[in-house]
Enzyme design. Structure first.
Site, mmCIF file in Angstrom:
data_model
loop_
_atom_site.group_PDB
_atom_site.id
_atom_site.type_symbol
_atom_site.label_atom_id
_atom_site.label_comp_id
_atom_site.label_asym_id
_atom_site.label_seq_id
_atom_site.Cartn_x
_atom_site.Cartn_y
_atom_site.Cartn_z
ATOM 1 C CB SER A 1 -0.906 -0.063 1.229
ATOM 2 O OG SER A 1 -1.900 0.910 1.159
ATOM 3 C CG HIS B 1 -4.377 -1.065 -0.474
ATOM 4 N ND1 HIS B 1 -4.104 -1.024 0.860
ATOM 5 C CD2 HIS B 1 -4.956 -2.267 -0.702
ATOM 6 C CE1 HIS B 1 -4.513 -2.153 1.429
ATOM 7 N NE2 HIS B 1 -5.028 -2.919 0.500
ATOM 8 C CG ASP C 1 -5.881 -5.543 2.969
ATOM 9 O OD1 ASP C 1 -6.374 -6.618 3.382
ATOM 10 O OD2 ASP C 1 -5.889 -5.207 1.771
#
Lengths: 279, 185
Positions: free
Chosen positions: B11, B38, B131
């Protein structure tokens, strides 16, 4: 993973036994995840889940709605909308009528988006709009044409891109206010489609897996976006074949941006970039 | 099928690391790689091009139900979850976001672990949320190899830190170490 493939098979079998819903050919991973979520949300284990399916019709219907996925946005993926505007819809603009079916329309944002586009192209009047989904609840929202405003705020930019601008001619700009199509109440965070849009489509419940044509007509354009990803390869091919049988000659099929025809069925269509034409 | 499946989650702060890893892998890299990164929702185009420029390998945003091929790099498309299914197939989904993310790293990692067990190498890079922690725990549970980017090197350490706290991590590596590990596979 909380549950095994055998558990999943038991659940699928129970739906088959106690309802007309067939999940055999759904994509395994996403189906499994949805079942796991139901187990958690309703605090069930596999035997009690099956027991509820057998004895509780209301739960059965509700859980079916929980399993199917509902994602839709106004003018989702502007590229598709530009293609509809400049490539697909002009094919049928000289006809007396245009039959359009949104298969798996969810809460209806795509249906309203297309009607807005048709109206800007002066084609709305001759268009017949049909829309279906397996879930009665989302159809109810679709019929109401009422949505959260903020939820859709991101998509105002997509509206501008599709309705106001022309990607082939940057000088062109058509100032069409959003309020032409929606009554917006920012204080209540609501927006509602104008009645001339709401009264146009025919919404009906339909299970695509069962392959019955609930509208008793054929279509010039079928849109089925991000529905087939929940089906396995075999069911995808069957469904695309079903669409083929319901398209007029030279009718068009629009799938989701990351969906494509992978099987022998592809030979029955001509691929035109991101849409397909019936041979 | 392949001996290894590599899944990488990243991310905030992971983009440079990813391009660096991809640029170091040879054209004939024998295993498929799955990237679950992401990105900002409205940045839908240009991302894959940026990844492709430096890579010797084929970077693809897969279409639903395509067969996995070795040596391809599969990037989860913006706004879709990416699962690995039985039969060496990729499937996509528009289910709600998980950990505020779609694609969610947890889903890609867990489905890889479920199907490919000990063949999986899971790598968690820099990122600002949790995540991937559950997903990499599944990779470990199924006997796969787990790697987290070293916290010192990370631009944002929350994600690898969450991974390290969630399960037994086999290696905490810098990007150079990750690259040499992959080259030796």
């Amino acid at each position: 993973m909380l549950i095994t493939p055998e558990d999943v098979q038991k659940i699928i079998l129970a739906y088959k036994r106690y309802s007309t819903y067939q999940f055999d050919d759904y994509s395994e991973k996403s189906f499994t995840r949805r079942v796991e979520k139901i187990l958690i949300d309703y605090k069930l284990d596999i035997p009690s889940y099956i027991n509820r399916l057998r004895s509780d019709k209301e739960f059965l219907e509700q859980s079916m709605k929980d399993i199917t996925v509902n994602t839709t946005e106004l003018f989702r993926d502007p590229k598709i909308w530009h293609t509809l505007k400049f490539r697909v819809l002009p094919r049928y603009s000289e006809q007396d009528s245009i039959n359009i079916w949104h298969a798996g329309c969810s809460t209806g944002q795509e249906v309203y988006s297309l009607m807005i586009l048709l109206n800007e192209m002066d084609l709305l009047e001759k268009a017949n709009i049909y829309a279906s989904d397996i879930n009665e609840d989302v159809l109810e929202v679709a019929r109401s044409g009422e949505y959260k405003y903020r939820f859709n705020l991101d998509y105002l930019e997509n509206y501008n891109q599709v309705i106001k601008k022309n990607p082939y001619n940057f000088d062109e700009f058509k100032d069409v206010p959003f309020e032409k199509y929606f009554d917006v109440d920012k204080s209540k965070d609501r927006m509602k489609a104008k009645s001339f849009l709401r009264q146009k489509p025919l919404f009906r419940k339909q299970n695509l897996v069962a392959q019955n044509n609930v509208f008793y007509t054929k279509f010039d354009l079928i849109l089925c976006r991000n529905v087939l990803i929940y089906f396995n390869y075999e069911l995808q091919n069957k469904t695309i074949d079903f669409f083929h049988s319901l398209l007029f000659n030279k009718g068009s099929l629009v799938l989701g941006v990351h969906e494509s025809m992978l099987g022998p069925i592809a030979s029955k269509y001509i691929k035109k970039g991101i849409y397909y034409i019936k041979k | 099928m392949n001996d290894k499946i590599i899944v990488i989650g990243g991310s905030a702060g992971s983009f440079q690391i990813i391009t660096k890893i991809l640029s170091e892998l040879p054209k004939k890299f024998p295993y498929p790689i799955f990237l679950c990164l992401h990105r900002l929702k409205h940045v839908r185009t240009g991302f894959i091009e940026a990844l492709t420029i430096k890579s010797n390998l084929n970077v693809i945003e897969p279409e639903d139900k395509v067969h996995i091929k070795s040596g391809n790099i599969y990037l989860a498309p913006a706004n879709y979850h990416m699962y690995l299914e039985l039969g060496n197939i990729i499937s996509l989904s528009t289910e709600p976001a998980v950990n505020h993310s779609r694609p969610a790293i947890d889903l890609t990692f867990s489905s890889a672990a479920f199907n490919y067990k000990t063949k999986v190498v899971g790598i968690i890079l820099s990122g600002a949320n949790r995540d991937g922690a559950n997903g990499i725990a599944d990779v470990h549970k199924e006997g796969g190899i787990t790697i987290a980017q070293s916290l010192e090197e990370c631009q944002v350490r929350t994600m690898p830190e969450a991974a390290i706290n969630a399960t037994e991590i086999d290696y905490v590596y810098t990007s150079d170490e990750i690259i040499s590990y992959l080259l030796k596979l």
